[in-house]
Design a protein around this motif. Structure first.
Motif, mmCIF file in Angstrom:
data_model
loop_
_atom_site.group_PDB
_atom_site.id
_atom_site.type_symbol
_atom_site.label_atom_id
_atom_site.label_comp_id
_atom_site.label_asym_id
_atom_site.label_seq_id
_atom_site.Cartn_x
_atom_site.Cartn_y
_atom_site.Cartn_z
ATOM 1 N N PHE A 1 1.923 -8.746 13.301
ATOM 2 C CA PHE A 1 0.714 -7.929 13.262
ATOM 3 C C PHE A 1 1.054 -6.465 12.982
ATOM 4 C CE2 PHE A 1 -2.523 -5.287 15.343
ATOM 5 C CZ PHE A 1 -3.670 -5.787 14.738
ATOM 6 N N GLY A 2 2.106 -5.973 13.623
ATOM 7 C CA GLY A 2 2.534 -4.600 13.358
ATOM 8 C C GLY A 2 2.982 -4.414 11.919
ATOM 9 N N THR A 3 3.655 -5.417 11.366
ATOM 10 C CA THR A 3 4.082 -5.344 9.964
ATOM 11 C C THR A 3 2.881 -5.265 9.032
ATOM 12 O OG1 THR A 3 6.090 -6.606 10.432
ATOM 13 C CG2 THR A 3 5.354 -6.533 8.144
ATOM 14 N N LEU B 1 6.977 -1.272 -2.208
ATOM 15 C CA LEU B 1 7.075 -0.685 -0.872
ATOM 16 C C LEU B 1 6.380 -1.558 0.159
ATOM 17 C CD1 LEU B 1 7.933 1.647 0.930
ATOM 18 C CD2 LEU B 1 5.792 2.818 0.332
ATOM 19 N N VAL B 2 5.223 -2.071 -0.191
ATOM 20 C CA VAL B 2 4.522 -2.986 0.714
ATOM 21 C C VAL B 2 5.362 -4.249 0.939
ATOM 22 C CG1 VAL B 2 2.465 -4.421 0.992
ATOM 23 C CG2 VAL B 2 2.252 -2.115 0.046
ATOM 24 N N ALA B 3 5.984 -4.747 -0.124
ATOM 25 C CA ALA B 3 6.849 -5.918 0.022
ATOM 26 C C ALA B 3 8.051 -5.611 0.903
ATOM 27 C CB ALA B 3 7.312 -6.381 -1.358
ATOM 28 N N THR C 1 -3.749 6.936 -2.032
ATOM 29 C CA THR C 1 -4.300 8.296 -1.932
ATOM 30 C C THR C 1 -3.461 9.290 -2.724
ATOM 31 O OG1 THR C 1 -5.153 7.785 0.278
ATOM 32 C CG2 THR C 1 -4.980 10.119 -0.338
ATOM 33 N N LEU C 2 -2.136 9.162 -2.645
ATOM 34 C CA LEU C 2 -1.257 10.044 -3.406
ATOM 35 C C LEU C 2 -1.434 9.830 -4.913
ATOM 36 C CD1 LEU C 2 2.029 9.814 -1.286
ATOM 37 C CD2 LEU C 2 0.412 11.732 -1.403
ATOM 38 N N ILE D 1 -1.310 0.507 5.966
ATOM 39 C CA ILE D 1 -1.321 1.981 5.992
ATOM 40 C C ILE D 1 -0.495 2.538 4.839
ATOM 41 C CG2 ILE D 1 -0.597 3.997 7.328
ATOM 42 C CD1 ILE D 1 -1.215 2.369 9.872
ATOM 43 N N ALA D 2 0.677 1.954 4.597
ATOM 44 C CA ALA D 2 1.535 2.436 3.510
ATOM 45 C C ALA D 2 0.845 2.290 2.160
ATOM 46 C CB ALA D 2 2.858 1.668 3.515
#
Length: 399
Positions: A34-36, A73-75, A49-50, A42-43
């Motif tokens: 769940f934390g992952t 990055l998500v991976a 947004t950037l 969020i990432a």
């Protein structure tokens, strides 16, 4: 580090006598997964947004880097989180399957890095060939060739590193490749011929995507849609796809009409023998018309001359080049030129010749009229010029 944290948490839960070992393992694994998922979400939104913020800047490469790194990055976050969850499961279960966690993590890192580089190469290719992003976009065929070569180098390097990580000796693999390459070369000689044919196309660039090409040696003609390492795809003018092995282009002559500088008008126009006195004036007026025509390139060869005494006409050669190379526009210009030539000929009281024959009748011969009477057809030596349609009838009467 993960083992120490799990042992501490497990001892703390055991001290309070809470839950069984299976439940404790399930809760920790669920918390990690769940934390992952939360961190990955969020990432992803931060990078999104950037991207939107940097899209307003003049620098195009920061957008490309962010877009290329977003999914990898998500991976990466998921890979690290799942690795930690697997380590926790291994701590509790001691199953053999979890002993490969470190190896899977290494291969996963290599895969994510390669994926990022490949996406960056693709984004760079889009920027370099885009007329909207570059003032002077590069040739698509050249950029595509360099992109393919770069991707091949990255993939081969990654495979060798992955094999080294799995415990295979790279030197042994390279030695095997040197010996086995000979056998593979004989077995796949056509495939290799097409590969090197594609390499030669990218190197010499006899044509590029979008060009109209044809070969006088083969029945090959169409617009280039794609240049691959094995096949080149053409779209024929009847809208059918034509797949040509690249090796064929190393043995045949290829014309590239898309690179022509002008289109040629080459016509032979005949006038009647009765208009021979007007020949010089007609030729001069046609030449003057072409020299002043705004769609005719006067810097190229321009020839208008009396060419020959033909069987039923006096031939004039018209040889010139148009400024346009567009097929449709060329025919519009050619039509205008031919109509103006016709007006010049008519303006001098002359006519464009058509095939005719002259039948000579002997003196004193008579031909029957419609009432059956015979009528003198020629009382003096000479000849009568008859249309072709009357030739057979009069010749029969003469017999």
């Amino acid at each position: 580090m993960i083992g120490d944290a799990v042992s501490m948490l497990n001892g703390w839960i055991e001290g309070f006598g809470l839950l069984s070992q299976g439940w404790r393992a399930g809760i920790v694994v669920f918390a990690l997964v769940f934390g992952t998922a939360t961190v990955a979400y969020i990432a992803s939104h931060i990078i999104g947004t950037l991207e939107r913020k940097f899209s307003n800047t003049q620098n195009l490469w920061d957008d490309a880097v962010l877009h290329a790194a977003r999914k990898p990055l998500v991976a990466f976050v998921w890979l690290q989180g799942v690795y930690w969850a697997a380590e926790v499961a291994h701590h509790f279960s001691k199953a053999e399957v979890f002993k490969a966690n470190d190896t899977v993590l290494q291969i996963g890192f290599i895969w994510i890095f390669v994926w990022t580089v490949l996406r960056a190469i693709k984004e760079g290719e889009k920027i370099l060939v885009s007329p909207l992003k570059m003032e002077k976009p590069m040739d698509y065929t050249t950029v595509n060739a360099v992109s393919k070569l770069s991707r091949a180098v990255v993939i081969i390097t990654a495979v060798l590193i992955a094999m080294q990580s799995l415990g295979y000796s790279i030197s042994g693999v390279l030695a095997f490749g040197g010996v086995g390459g000979i056998a593979v070369g004989f077995a796949a000689k056509d495939l290799l011929a097409n590969f090197f044919g594609g390499f030669i196309i990218h190197l010499d660039r006899p044509f590029k995507v979008g060009d109209w090409v044809r070969s006088p040696d083969r029945n090959i003609e169409g617009t280039v849609e794609h240049i691959g390492w094995r096949l080149t795809t053409l779209r024929t003018f009847d809208k059918r796809p034509l797949y040509v092995p690249n090796a064929a282009f190393t043995t045949i002559a290829v014309e590239n009409p898309s690179r022509m500088t002008n289109r040629r008008i080459s016509e032979t126009i005949g006038i009647r023998y009765a208009d021979v006195s007007q020949m010089a004036t007609i030729v001069s007026d046609i030449r003057a018309m072409l020299e002043s025509h705004e769609e005719i390139d006067s810097d190229e060869t321009l020839i208008v001359n009396f060419l020959a005494f033909n069987s039923s006409s006096l031939d004039i050669m018209v040889y010139t080049f148009t400024r346009t190379t567009q097929w449709v526009r060329f025919h519009e210009v050619k039509q205008d030129v031919l109509l103006k030539i016709s007006e010049i000929i008519e303006g001098h009281g002359a006519e464009v010749a058509f095939p005719t024959r002259t039948l000579h009748l002997a003196d004193g011969l008579r031909a029957p009229d419609q009432t059956g009477e015979r009528q003198g057809y020629s009382s003096q030596a000479g000849a009568s010029r008859l249309p072709v349609s009357e030739q057979t009838t009069r010749a029969g009467d003469a017999e």
